[in-house]
Design a protein around this motif. Structure first.
Motif, PDB file in Angstrom:
ATOM      1  N   ALA A  29       0.717  -1.192  -0.099  1.00  0.00           N
ATOM      2  CA  ALA A  29       0.028   0.041  -0.114  1.00  0.00           C
ATOM      3  C   ALA A  29       0.634   1.203   0.163  1.00  0.00           C
ATOM      4  N   SER A  30       2.077   1.012   0.486  1.00  0.00           N
ATOM      5  CA  SER A  30       2.930   2.406   0.591  1.00  0.00           C
ATOM      6  C   SER A  30       3.732   2.527  -0.657  1.00  0.00           C
ATOM      7  N   GLU A  31       3.844   1.553  -1.404  1.00  0.00           N
ATOM      8  CA  GLU A  31       4.665   1.559  -2.692  1.00  0.00           C
ATOM      9  C   GLU A  31       4.033   1.932  -3.939  1.00  0.00           C
ATOM     10  N   ASP A  32       4.751   2.491  -4.727  1.00  0.00           N
ATOM     11  CA  ASP A  32       4.185   3.066  -5.968  1.00  0.00           C
ATOM     12  C   ASP A  32       4.654   2.399  -7.262  1.00  0.00           C
ATOM     13  N   GLY A  33       4.039   1.101  -7.331  1.00  0.00           N
ATOM     14  CA  GLY A  33       4.482   0.318  -8.440  1.00  0.00           C
ATOM     15  C   GLY A  33       4.914  -1.209  -8.045  1.00  0.00           C
ATOM     16  N   TYR A  34       5.293  -1.904  -8.803  1.00  0.00           N
ATOM     17  CA  TYR A  34       5.679  -3.320  -8.659  1.00  0.00           C
ATOM     18  C   TYR A  34       6.828  -3.473  -7.928  1.00  0.00           C
ATOM     19  N   ARG A  35       7.026  -4.397  -6.934  1.00  0.00           N
ATOM     20  CA  ARG A  35       8.004  -4.661  -6.029  1.00  0.00           C
ATOM     21  C   ARG A  35       8.362  -6.038  -6.054  1.00  0.00           C
ATOM     22  N   PRO A  36       9.746  -6.636  -6.150  1.00  0.00           N
ATOM     23  CA  PRO A  36       9.928  -8.130  -6.116  1.00  0.00           C
ATOM     24  C   PRO A  36       9.839  -8.355  -4.487  1.00  0.00           C
ATOM     25  N   ALA A  37       9.670  -9.848  -4.363  1.00  0.00           N
ATOM     26  CA  ALA A  37       9.415 -10.387  -3.076  1.00  0.00           C
ATOM     27  C   ALA A  37      10.841 -10.084  -2.202  1.00  0.00           C
ATOM     28  N   LYS A  38      12.075 -10.014  -2.805  1.00  0.00           N
ATOM     29  CA  LYS A  38      13.156  -9.521  -1.926  1.00  0.00           C
ATOM     30  C   LYS A  38      13.267  -8.318  -1.526  1.00  0.00           C
ATOM     31  N   LYS A  71       0.270  -9.117 -10.638  1.00  0.00           N
ATOM     32  CA  LYS A  71       1.767  -9.462 -10.527  1.00  0.00           C
ATOM     33  C   LYS A  71       2.226  -9.288 -11.995  1.00  0.00           C
ATOM     34  N   THR A  72       3.588  -9.123 -12.347  1.00  0.00           N
ATOM     35  CA  THR A  72       3.998  -9.241 -13.622  1.00  0.00           C
ATOM     36  C   THR A  72       5.369  -9.849 -13.597  1.00  0.00           C
ATOM     37  N   ASP A  73       6.027 -10.108 -14.632  1.00  0.00           N
ATOM     38  CA  ASP A  73       7.344 -10.678 -14.588  1.00  0.00           C
ATOM     39  C   ASP A  73       8.289  -9.623 -15.405  1.00  0.00           C
ATOM     40  N   LEU A  74       9.527  -9.048 -14.268  1.00  0.00           N
ATOM     41  CA  LEU A  74      10.484  -8.188 -14.781  1.00  0.00           C
ATOM     42  C   LEU A  74      11.598  -8.895 -14.870  1.00  0.00           C
ATOM     43  N   GLU A  75      12.505  -8.866 -15.938  1.00  0.00           N
ATOM     44  CA  GLU A  75      13.831  -9.498 -16.146  1.00  0.00           C
ATOM     45  C   GLU A  75      13.713 -10.677 -15.414  1.00  0.00           C
ATOM     46  N   GLY A  76      12.848 -11.595 -15.683  1.00  0.00           N
ATOM     47  CA  GLY A  76      12.847 -12.981 -15.083  1.00  0.00           C
ATOM     48  C   GLY A  76      12.262 -13.307 -13.723  1.00  0.00           C
ATOM     49  N   GLU A  77      11.847 -12.054 -13.022  1.00  0.00           N
ATOM     50  CA  GLU A  77      11.531 -12.165 -11.828  1.00  0.00           C
ATOM     51  C   GLU A  77      10.239 -11.793 -11.405  1.00  0.00           C
TER      52      GLU A  77
END
Length: 137
Positions: A29-38, A71-77
């Motif tokens: 909720a605090s992020e603006d965009g897609y973020r990886p699990a890491k 969800k989406t895939d970015l650079e294989g992640e």
């Protein structure tokens, strides 16, 4: 979708809203965009110490299955974000920072005519590049 909407969906589907589950939702909720699990793991480890990668991924995929996350895939992640709306749209996604911008144009408007003899079940359209902030950084 906002944080309270996400918590409501969890409760309506019979899932407990534990502290970690709520913290996961607050992160997105605090992020603006897609973020990886890491990125999520780094965030949660500040509060909880070591976090199981499997636990994080199980919750991320649960939230995706419930429609709470996209969800989406970015650079294989796999990257995730809080679902942004209930209307049909697509995204521009910054490959550097993960920020997104909704795109209202849908290529299916023209593709459907070319596929008139086919049954279309679903589609996904994303444009990748750099946002203005990353482009000028």
């Amino acid at each position: 979708m906002n944080l309270q909407d996400a918590i409501t969906v969890l409760k309506e589907k019979g899932y407990k809203t534990t502290g970690k589950r709520k913290d996961i939702l607050e992160f997105f909720a605090s992020e603006d965009g897609y973020r990886p699990a890491k990125d999520l793991i780094v965030h949660l480890e500040k509060k909880y110490g070591t976090i199981s990668f499997d636990t994080i991924y199980r919750n991320l995929h649960l939230y995706y299955d419930l429609g709470i996350l996209e969800k989406t895939d970015l650079e294989g992640e796999k990257h995730f974000r809080l679902s942004c709306s209930h209307h049909h749209h697509h995204h521009f996604i910054c490959k550097d920072c993960g920020k997104t911008k909704e795109i209202e144009v849908c290529p299916m408007d023209s593709a459907s005519a070319e596929l008139s003899n086919y049954e279309i079940e679903d589609h996904k359209f994303e444009i990748y590049g750099k946002c203005p902030e990353c482009l000028h950084a």
